[in-house]
Motif scaffolding. Structure first.
Motif, short mmCIF file in Angstrom:
data_model
loop_
_atom_site.label_atom_id
_atom_site.label_comp_id
_atom_site.label_asym_id
_atom_site.label_seq_id
_atom_site.Cartn_x
_atom_site.Cartn_y
_atom_site.Cartn_z
N ALA A 76 5.66 5.17 -7.43
CA ALA A 76 4.85 3.50 -7.26
C ALA A 76 5.36 3.42 -5.69
O ALA A 76 4.19 2.64 -4.85
CB ALA A 76 6.16 1.99 -7.85
N GLU A 77 6.37 3.62 -4.78
CA GLU A 77 6.21 2.75 -3.23
C GLU A 77 5.34 4.34 -2.66
O GLU A 77 4.97 3.79 -2.29
CB GLU A 77 7.62 3.43 -2.74
N ARG A 78 5.35 5.41 -3.01
CA ARG A 78 4.47 6.45 -2.63
C ARG A 78 2.86 6.19 -3.00
O ARG A 78 2.44 6.22 -2.15
CB ARG A 78 5.17 8.02 -2.97
N MET A 79 2.57 5.25 -3.99
CA MET A 79 1.37 5.42 -4.75
C MET A 79 0.83 3.80 -3.66
O MET A 79 0.08 3.70 -2.95
CB MET A 79 1.46 4.11 -5.86
N CYS A 80 1.56 2.71 -3.08
CA CYS A 80 1.61 1.58 -2.23
C CYS A 80 1.12 2.41 -0.88
O CYS A 80 0.33 1.56 -0.48
CB CYS A 80 2.73 1.21 -2.59
N ASP A 81 2.39 2.99 -0.54
CA ASP A 81 2.22 3.48 1.13
C ASP A 81 1.03 4.34 0.74
O ASP A 81 0.27 4.09 1.74
CB ASP A 81 3.26 4.72 1.63
N ALA A 82 0.42 5.51 0.05
CA ALA A 82 -1.15 6.24 -0.08
C ALA A 82 -2.41 5.28 0.28
O ALA A 82 -2.97 5.11 0.83
CB ALA A 82 -1.08 6.60 -1.23
N LEU A 83 -2.16 3.95 -1.07
CA LEU A 83 -3.29 3.16 -0.69
C LEU A 83 -3.23 2.63 0.33
O LEU A 83 -3.96 2.12 0.41
CB LEU A 83 -3.17 2.38 -2.11
N PRO A 88 -6.43 -3.07 2.29
CA PRO A 88 -5.98 -3.60 2.96
C PRO A 88 -4.92 -4.29 1.37
O PRO A 88 -4.49 -3.58 0.71
CB PRO A 88 -6.76 -4.90 2.21
N PRO A 89 -3.06 -4.51 2.52
CA PRO A 89 -1.83 -4.25 1.88
C PRO A 89 -1.99 -5.26 0.61
O PRO A 89 -1.70 -5.07 -0.85
CB PRO A 89 -0.30 -4.89 2.43
N GLN A 90 -3.07 -6.58 0.27
CA GLN A 90 -3.41 -7.62 -0.53
C GLN A 90 -4.12 -7.41 -1.70
O GLN A 90 -3.65 -7.37 -2.54
CB GLN A 90 -3.85 -8.86 -0.31
N LEU A 91 -4.66 -6.34 -1.78
CA LEU A 91 -5.17 -5.36 -2.44
C LEU A 91 -4.68 -4.15 -3.15
O LEU A 91 -4.52 -4.07 -4.35
CB LEU A 91 -6.60 -4.59 -1.99
N VAL A 92 -3.50 -3.82 -2.35
CA VAL A 92 -2.18 -2.83 -3.27
C VAL A 92 -2.03 -3.45 -4.02
O VAL A 92 -1.38 -2.90 -5.67
CB VAL A 92 -2.35 -2.64 -1.58
N ASP A 93 -1.56 -4.45 -3.02
CA ASP A 93 -0.88 -5.89 -4.80
C ASP A 93 -0.88 -6.33 -5.90
O ASP A 93 -0.45 -5.44 -6.89
CB ASP A 93 -0.31 -6.80 -4.06
N ARG A 94 -3.17 -6.58 -6.14
CA ARG A 94 -3.16 -6.72 -7.09
C ARG A 94 -3.58 -5.37 -8.49
O ARG A 94 -3.61 -5.69 -8.86
CB ARG A 94 -4.54 -6.96 -6.35
#
Length: 307
Positions: A76-83, A88-94
């Motif tokens: 999940a952390e790798r996916m978040c980092d790639a996205l 934008p980070p707020q869209l990654v969270d969503r």
């Protein structure tokens, strides 16, 4: 499954799982104590710890679950980092909270597309002839802050094309204010260029005489197909449609009209009453049959022409 405190799970591991580096097994520690007792110690030898066989399968399952949770968290952390490199980070969270929000298919969305191109790149490449690695560093010194501006205004980085960057607003998250956000990003890029130019020169070095680094930005809005484009082996989340082609052509016309920013008719309509855009010409852009209105900032100073 309820939330699990991964940091505390190890503290409740069974005695048989005690690492050898912390004094050996429980049985060995009991044996050592017994030897010390026979050697004359006044302390009573501690009996070897006995772990009920029933506890071992349950504890092994717990440790396996802990290992799987850790692996899943790392994925999940790798996916978040790639996205986060593209949206934008707020869209990654969503998207991480609700993966269904990012469709694997295609959909039609009203979006605004931005193309930003480094002006006079031929002159820059000529000034750094024989230094390809350093040339790449200079290009990155320009594109990286431009990409940061895109993300800061809620845009999606579509792709880099040599010395050009493409981005869009209005997908995957629907945004009725996509044209305004794209325009603010474009204006932010232009205002930032003096500082970017200075940074690129510092990267190139004092012995390299670079021409002034500037950009041309093209904006256009309209209905586009948005989704994953490519093959099963590799795909990009991108936009396709006539508005994309017009945005690209407008960016190319910036040098012709001596402007740093040009916008299409649809974008001008979105920004009516918000931004002072004026029609400076009607022209048939390459690839289209109908004339296209070309808009620029009212009384904006002419952009610096590339050499």
């Amino acid at each position: 499954m309820s939330a699990i405190d991964c940091d505390n799970l190890w503290a409740i591991r069974p005695a048989w799982a005690e690492p050898a580096t912390r004094g050996g097994s429980a049985a060995r520690r009991g044996f050592d104590s017994s030897r010390r007792g026979r050697a004359g110690s006044s302390r009573r030898p501690a009996p070897p710890a006995v772990t009920p066989p029933v506890a071992m399968p349950a504890s092994a399952a717990t440790l396996r679950m802990l290992s799987e949770l850790q692996a899943e968290r790392q994925r999940a952390e790798r996916m978040c980092d790639a996205l986060s490199k593209y949206v934008p980070p707020q869209l990654v969270d969503r998207l991480m909270a609700s993966p269904d929000g990012l469709s694997l298919g295609h959909e039609t969305r009203d979006v605004t597309i931005l193309f930003a191109d480094i002006r006079g790149f031929t002159g820059i490449a000529e000034a750094m002839k024989g230094r390809p690695d350093q040339l790449a560093d200079v290009v990155n010194a320009v594109l990286e802050p431009l990409a940061d501006i895109v993300l800061a205004h809620g845009g999606v980085l579509d792709k880099y094309m040599g010395d050009c960057i493409m981005a869009f607003w209005g997908a995957p998250d629907s945004d009725p204010d996509h044209a305004r956000r794209a325009f603010d990003a474009a204006r932010g890029m232009i205002e930032r260029m003096p500082a970017i130019d200075a940074e690129a020169r510092a990267v190139a070095g004092r012995d390299v005489h670079l021409p002034r680094i500037d950009i041309g930005v093209g904006l256009n809005s309209g209905d586009c197909v948005v989704g994953n484009v490519g093959s099963r082996r590799r795909w990009d989340y991108s936009v396709l449609g006539d508005p994309v082609n017009v945005a690209s052509r407008l960016q190319q016309l910036c040098k012709t009209y001596g402007r740093s920013l040009l916008a299409g008719e649809a974008t001008a309509r979105h920004l009516a009453g918000v931004v002072d855009l004026v029609e400076i010409d009607r022209t048939t852009v390459r690839g289209r049959c109908e004339p296209q209105g070309v808009y620029a900032l009212d009384q904006a100073p002419a952009g610096r022409r590339a050499c």
